[in-house]
Every structure is written in C-alpha cells, then in structure tokens.
Enzyme design. Structure first.
Site, short mmCIF file in Angstrom:
data_model
loop_
_atom_site.label_atom_id
_atom_site.label_comp_id
_atom_site.label_asym_id
_atom_site.label_seq_id
_atom_site.Cartn_x
_atom_site.Cartn_y
_atom_site.Cartn_z
N LYS A 33 -0.24 5.93 8.17
CA LYS A 33 0.54 6.07 6.93
C LYS A 33 -0.39 6.12 5.72
O LYS A 33 -0.25 6.97 4.84
CB LYS A 33 1.52 4.91 6.81
CG LYS A 33 2.43 4.93 5.58
CD LYS A 33 1.92 4.04 4.43
CE LYS A 33 2.00 2.58 4.77
NZ LYS A 33 1.59 1.74 3.60
N THR A 64 0.87 -1.17 0.00
CA THR A 64 0.00 0.00 0.00
C THR A 64 0.91 1.22 0.00
O THR A 64 1.51 1.57 1.02
CB THR A 64 -0.94 0.01 1.22
OG1 THR A 64 -1.80 -1.14 1.14
CG2 THR A 64 -1.79 1.27 1.24
N LYS A 91 -7.17 1.68 -3.57
CA LYS A 91 -6.89 1.28 -2.17
C LYS A 91 -7.10 2.47 -1.23
O LYS A 91 -7.55 2.30 -0.09
CB LYS A 91 -5.46 0.75 -2.05
CG LYS A 91 -5.08 0.31 -0.63
CD LYS A 91 -5.94 -0.83 -0.12
CE LYS A 91 -5.63 -1.19 1.34
NZ LYS A 91 -4.36 -1.91 1.49
#
Length: 293
Positions: A241, A98, A173
C-alpha cells in the site's frame, strides 16, 4: 499540561501510542471499530471509550488518528460520524496514518471549513517503537500547530520534526519507505548469496553488521529471517500500500523510482505465496522459494 485527547484507531501502533498519552497524564477518550479492543484499552489504561469518532472528539482539545488507509481516514475524520462532526472550533487533529499527501491536504481543507486545525504526522519505528515510545514522527502543518502538538507527541517519540506545510509529513514518510524497501531487498539478496556460497550466514552478518553495510533491518531482522519466521513486524500488505502511494506520487512529481517499482513487484510475489501478513523481510523467503523451482 494535562489535555483532553481523543485517539481514533487502536491497532498495533495506535493502542500503545494512546497508552503513552494516558501514562503522561492526559485524559484520553478512545474510539476503535472493534469495540472489544477499545474496552480492553480502557480496562488497561483508564480513560473512556466512545461509540463514534464524533463522540470521542466532542470535548477533545486534540484528536489523534492512526488507521489503515486514505478511505479509513476520511471515514473517521470527515464521515457522517467523523471527528470533525463533533470537534469544537480550534481543535487540532493530528493524523499518524501512513496515507497520501493528497488526502492530508483534503482533510486540512475540511478541518479549516469547520474552524478546526489539521496536521499530518506519519511515524516510523514500527510496533516495537510504538510500544517503547521511541517513534520518529514526520510532521506537515503550520508552525503554531506543530508547537502545540510537539510536547504531546514526545510522549511516544524520540524525534519529532516539522517538515513543511500539510502533506510534507506524508511525503517524507514516502522517502522513508522507498529507502527501507531498497535496504530490505539488499539484505535479502546478501543473505541469499551467503547461503548459496556455503557461508555461515550468522557469522557473515556478525561481521558485516560492524561495518558500512549495517542497517536497522540487518540488526533487527536477520535472526528471524534465518529462522524462517515472518509472522510479526510490518506486513507486506501494508508495504505494498505504501509503495503504491510512493509510485503514484512519483508519477505526479516526475521522480524516477526504478528500484522501488521492482521491489514492489517482488512484494506482489510474496503476496502470491500467501505472505500478505508476513513481515517485509520475507523478501528472503521469496528468493529461497525461487531457488527451489
């Protein structure tokens, strides 16, 4: 068809994903920064261990990566000993990290310069989904590359979808993480409200989970939330993050994400409580701690 595959990064996601590839009959060479983890994987699944990403990629037809962040990804793919340094022309690199859409596009260009191919393919489903081989994979890349990769990705996925050009997988995502953040906050607030109202929270969840309020988070996380158990699952540090990347991307494309920004701040508070490695459902613990003040 059995392929020569390299898998870079054997964390809680990569380790079982690489295992599924080996069980599917592929010849898998693994690389991990912690050598002992790679040795343990080989002892469990067979295959080989390489001392660098370049060595792992040397004979691979496909190279899969699943690491921590943009900088980790640059290091294992484009660094001095990165996979591109060892990959042959035509090798397909498939990244499950990711990461940002920008780094996906950057590495796509680096791969093209080496005569290789690149596809971003972040996943959803967590450690449990990786272990059970039922991940959802969001891909960005050329249709021909997707056609080559899809049968292999099916080794550990229940859904594999091409979302557009390189970077589209990472953008999708981000949508996933934006939605998850809002759902987890809503669940935490609902459970906190039920506690304050003197209700049997388990009974409340049993009822509302049968209706429109139900979600994956509610079904799979409410019991551990009630038990004050958070040493599992998707870490708050990782979600921070991811949400930082969502907010940075939104600043570029003009999207408004007021709830995402708010929940990101709430996760900062969880980190301040020492919960950086707690599961993201620890938003309930934040509310409980605030009530004690």
């Amino acid at each position: 068809m059995s392929l020569d595959i390299a898998f870079l990064g054997l964390g809680v996601m990569g380790y079982p994903m690489a295992g599924h590839l080996a069980r599917a009959g592929h010849r898998v060479t693994v690389y991990n920064r912690t050598t002992a983890t790679a040795e343990h994987w080989v002892a469990e699944h067979g295959g080989q261990r390489a001392d660098s990403p370049a060595a792992a990629a040397q004979h691979a037809q496909m190279v899969f990566s699943c690491v921590g962040n943009d900088d980790d990804l640059r290091a294992v793919l484009a660094g001095t000993d990165g996979a591109l340094a060892g990959a042959r022309p035509g090798t397909l690199l498939v990244d499950h990290t990711t990461a940002s859409a920008d780094v996906a596009r950057e590495l796509h260009q680096a791969a093209l310069a080496q005569g290789a191919r690149f596809m971003d393919a972040p996943v959803s489903g967590g450690q449990q989904g990786a272990e059970q081989g039922v991940l959802t994979i969001m891909c960005g890349g050329a249709e021909s590359d997707f056609a080559d990769a899809e049968p292999v990705l099916r080794s550990y996925a229940r859904a594999v979808t091409l979302m557009g050009n390189v970077g589209a997988g990472q953008l999708t995502k981000m949508v996933n993480q934006i939605c998850v953040a809002g759902v987890v906050q809503g669940l935490a607030e609902g459970m906190s409200f039920a506690e304050q109202a003197g209700l049997d929270v388990q009974r409340v969840i049993d009822v509302v989970s049968q209706g429109a309020a139900s979600s994956w988070q509610m079904v799979n996380r409410h019991r551990t939330m009630l038990a004050d158990q958070y040493q599992h699952g998707f870490a708050v540090d990782w979600m921070r993050k991811d949400l930082d990347m969502c907010l940075a991307e939104a600043a570029q494309n003009g999207a408004e994400l007021p709830l995402t920004e708010l929940v990101n701040d709430f996760y900062r508070e969880v980190q301040a409580l020492g919960g950086g490695r707690w599961d993201t459902s620890a938003l309930l613990k934040r509310l409980q701690q605030r009530r004690k003040k």
